[in-house]
Design a protein around this motif. Structure first.
Motif, short mmCIF file in Angstrom:
data_model
loop_
_atom_site.label_atom_id
_atom_site.label_comp_id
_atom_site.label_asym_id
_atom_site.label_seq_id
_atom_site.Cartn_x
_atom_site.Cartn_y
_atom_site.Cartn_z
N UNK A 58 -44.51 3.71 6.67
CA UNK A 58 -45.82 3.05 6.70
C UNK A 58 -46.59 3.41 7.96
N UNK A 59 -46.20 4.46 8.65
CA UNK A 59 -47.00 4.92 9.76
C UNK A 59 -46.46 4.60 11.15
N UNK A 60 -45.29 3.99 11.27
CA UNK A 60 -44.72 3.80 12.60
C UNK A 60 -44.53 5.17 13.23
N UNK A 61 -44.92 5.31 14.46
CA UNK A 61 -44.76 6.59 15.13
C UNK A 61 -43.54 6.53 16.04
N UNK A 62 -42.37 6.72 15.44
CA UNK A 62 -41.12 6.67 16.17
C UNK A 62 -41.11 7.72 17.26
N UNK A 63 -41.61 8.90 16.96
CA UNK A 63 -41.61 9.97 17.94
C UNK A 63 -42.42 9.58 19.18
N UNK A 64 -43.57 8.95 19.00
CA UNK A 64 -44.39 8.53 20.13
C UNK A 64 -43.72 7.40 20.90
N UNK A 65 -43.19 6.41 20.20
CA UNK A 65 -42.57 5.26 20.87
C UNK A 65 -41.36 5.69 21.69
N UNK A 66 -40.50 6.50 21.10
CA UNK A 66 -39.29 6.94 21.80
C UNK A 66 -39.67 7.92 22.92
N UNK A 67 -40.60 8.81 22.64
CA UNK A 67 -41.05 9.75 23.68
C UNK A 67 -41.62 9.02 24.88
N UNK A 68 -42.43 8.00 24.64
CA UNK A 68 -42.99 7.21 25.74
C UNK A 68 -41.90 6.53 26.55
N UNK A 69 -40.92 5.97 25.87
CA UNK A 69 -39.81 5.31 26.57
C UNK A 69 -39.02 6.32 27.40
N UNK A 70 -38.78 7.48 26.83
CA UNK A 70 -38.02 8.51 27.55
C UNK A 70 -38.76 9.02 28.78
N UNK A 71 -40.09 9.09 28.70
CA UNK A 71 -40.89 9.58 29.82
C UNK A 71 -41.19 8.51 30.86
N UNK A 72 -40.87 7.24 30.57
CA UNK A 72 -41.27 6.15 31.46
C UNK A 72 -40.48 6.10 32.77
N UNK A 73 -39.29 6.65 32.81
CA UNK A 73 -38.43 6.66 34.00
C UNK A 73 -37.52 7.88 33.94
N UNK A 74 -36.97 8.26 35.09
CA UNK A 74 -35.85 9.21 35.02
C UNK A 74 -34.60 8.42 34.61
N UNK A 75 -33.93 8.87 33.58
CA UNK A 75 -32.75 8.16 33.06
C UNK A 75 -31.49 8.94 33.42
N UNK A 76 -30.46 8.21 33.84
CA UNK A 76 -29.15 8.85 34.05
C UNK A 76 -28.41 8.98 32.72
N UNK A 77 -28.72 8.06 31.81
CA UNK A 77 -28.01 8.07 30.53
C UNK A 77 -28.93 7.47 29.46
N UNK A 78 -28.86 8.03 28.28
CA UNK A 78 -29.53 7.47 27.11
C UNK A 78 -28.44 7.18 26.09
N UNK A 79 -28.36 5.92 25.69
CA UNK A 79 -27.35 5.52 24.71
C UNK A 79 -28.02 5.34 23.36
N UNK A 80 -27.44 5.95 22.34
CA UNK A 80 -27.96 5.85 20.98
C UNK A 80 -27.05 4.91 20.20
N UNK A 81 -27.66 3.88 19.63
CA UNK A 81 -26.90 2.85 18.92
C UNK A 81 -26.30 3.32 17.62
N UNK A 82 -25.22 2.67 17.25
CA UNK A 82 -24.47 3.02 16.06
C UNK A 82 -25.23 2.88 14.77
N UNK A 83 -26.17 1.95 14.72
CA UNK A 83 -26.94 1.78 13.50
C UNK A 83 -27.75 3.01 13.13
N UNK A 84 -28.03 3.83 14.13
CA UNK A 84 -28.77 5.07 13.89
C UNK A 84 -27.86 6.21 13.49
#
Length: 128
Positions: A58-84
Motif C-alpha cells: 500500500x505504498x510504505x517505503x521500507x527502503x526509505x525508512x530503513x535507509x534513513x535509519x541506517x544513515x542516521x548514525x554510524x553503527x557498530x552493528x545492525x541486527x536483523x530480527x528473526x521475523x524477517x
C-alpha cells in the motif's frame, strides 16, 4: 549508562502491530521491549527501525525508512530480527534489507537474533 564512546546498534525488525493475521501482537511487543532493555544494562546504545507488513503493498517505503535509519548514525552493528528471516515469502524483503545495510552502513557488523530476547546477545557477538 550509555556514553558517547559506547557502541551503537540498530535493530531492524517487524512492528508486531503491523503484521497481519489473527494474532495478539502484545506478547511480541513486550518481548522486543524486554530484549532492548539489555542494551541499557550493558551501556550500549540501541535504536530500532520496525517496519510493517500491512502496508508493503500500500505504498510504505521500507527502503526509505530503513535507509534513513541506517544513515542516521554510524553503527557498530545492525541486527536483523528473526521475523524477517523465518519466512520464505519474505526473502525479497530480507535481500533488500541486507543490501541496504551493505550500502548505508558498510562498516557495521550484521547480526541475527533467534528471538527478541536474544537481540543483545546477537549484537554482543560483534561489538567490542
Amino acid at each position: 549508562m550509555e556514553t558517547s564512546d559506547s557502541p551503537r546498534v540498530l535493530v531492524i525488525g517487524l512492528d508486531p502491530y503491523r503484521v497481519p493475521g489473527p494474532w495478539d501482537p502484545e506478547p511480541a511487543a513486550k518481548a522486543i521491549e524486554a530484549g532492548l532493555t539489555q542494551f541499557a544494562e550493558h551501556g550500549v546504545g540501541v535504536e530500532t527501525c520496525l517496519i510493517g507488513l500491512d502496508g508493503l503493498d500500500a505504498g510504505d517505503d521500507v527502503e526509505a525508512a530503513v535507509g534513513n535509519a541506517l544513515r542516521s548514525h554510524p553503527w557498530e552493528c545492525v541486527t536483523v530480527g528473526g521475523g524477517l528471516r523465518h519466512s520464505d515469502d519474505r526473502v525479497e524483503l530480507l535481500e533488500l534489507l541486507i543490501n541496504l545495510i551493505r550500502r548505508h552502513a558498510p562498516g557495521a557488523a550484521i547480526a541475527f537474533n533467534s528471538t527478541p530476547d536474544t537481540t543483545y546477545e546477537a549484537a554482543a557477538r560483534w561489538i567490542e
